[in-house]
Design an enzyme around this catalytic site. Structure first.
Site, PDB file in Angstrom:
ATOM      1  N   LYS A 196       0.860  -1.179   0.000  1.00  0.00           N
ATOM      2  CA  LYS A 196       0.000   0.000   0.000  1.00  0.00           C
ATOM      3  C   LYS A 196       0.897   1.228   0.000  1.00  0.00           C
ATOM      4  O   LYS A 196       1.789   1.359   0.850  1.00  0.00           O
ATOM      5  CB  LYS A 196      -0.907   0.008   1.227  1.00  0.00           C
ATOM      6  CG  LYS A 196      -1.861   1.188   1.275  1.00  0.00           C
ATOM      7  CD  LYS A 196      -2.771   1.073   2.484  1.00  0.00           C
ATOM      8  CE  LYS A 196      -3.772   2.195   2.523  1.00  0.00           C
ATOM      9  NZ  LYS A 196      -4.617   2.099   3.716  1.00  0.00           N
ATOM     10  N   ARG A 250     -11.147  -1.328   5.798  1.00  0.00           N
ATOM     11  CA  ARG A 250     -10.245  -1.953   6.766  1.00  0.00           C
ATOM     12  C   ARG A 250     -10.416  -1.314   8.144  1.00  0.00           C
ATOM     13  O   ARG A 250     -10.429  -1.999   9.151  1.00  0.00           O
ATOM     14  CB  ARG A 250      -8.800  -1.805   6.295  1.00  0.00           C
ATOM     15  CG  ARG A 250      -7.799  -2.531   7.175  1.00  0.00           C
ATOM     16  CD  ARG A 250      -7.056  -1.517   8.029  1.00  0.00           C
ATOM     17  NE  ARG A 250      -6.123  -2.199   8.893  1.00  0.00           N
ATOM     18  CZ  ARG A 250      -6.072  -2.008  10.199  1.00  0.00           C
ATOM     19  NH1 ARG A 250      -6.894  -1.183  10.785  1.00  0.00           N
ATOM     20  NH2 ARG A 250      -5.190  -2.630  10.933  1.00  0.00           N
TER      21      ARG A 250
END
Length: 91
Positions: free
Chosen positions: A43, A86
């Site tokens: 990420k 998330r």
């Protein structure tokens, strides 16, 4: 891998998540994770507080998943929306 399974794998020591790295000014971050043979996930985040004045989001992010067996990139996802999912799963 579903979020709850990833959290379980991490708790059981079946996944790796090294500390994130970032620039000293906080303008960018990079994170990585690996769970068993599922693959590698990265990420990348760009943080620009000045974007508010431009009418743009202050955070831009990408998530890339590489196949665990071949290393071929299999998924590229806009990361800000994924982060929201998330965060909800973690809480």
């Amino acid at each position: 891998m579903a979020f709850h399974l990833a959290f379980r794998a991490l708790a059981a020591g079946e996944a790796e998540q090294p500390p994130r790295i970032g620039f000293a000014d906080g303008g960018g971050l990079a994170m990585a994770a690996r769970a068993g043979g599922e693959g590698d996930v990265y990420k990348l985040i760009s943080l620009r507080p000045g974007n508010r004045e431009r009418g743009l989001p202050t955070i831009h992010a990408l998530v890339v998943w590489f196949d665990g067996e071949t290393g071929v990139p299999r998924l590229l996802v806009e990361g800000s929306s994924l982060t929201a999912l998330r965060t909800g799963a973690a809480s």
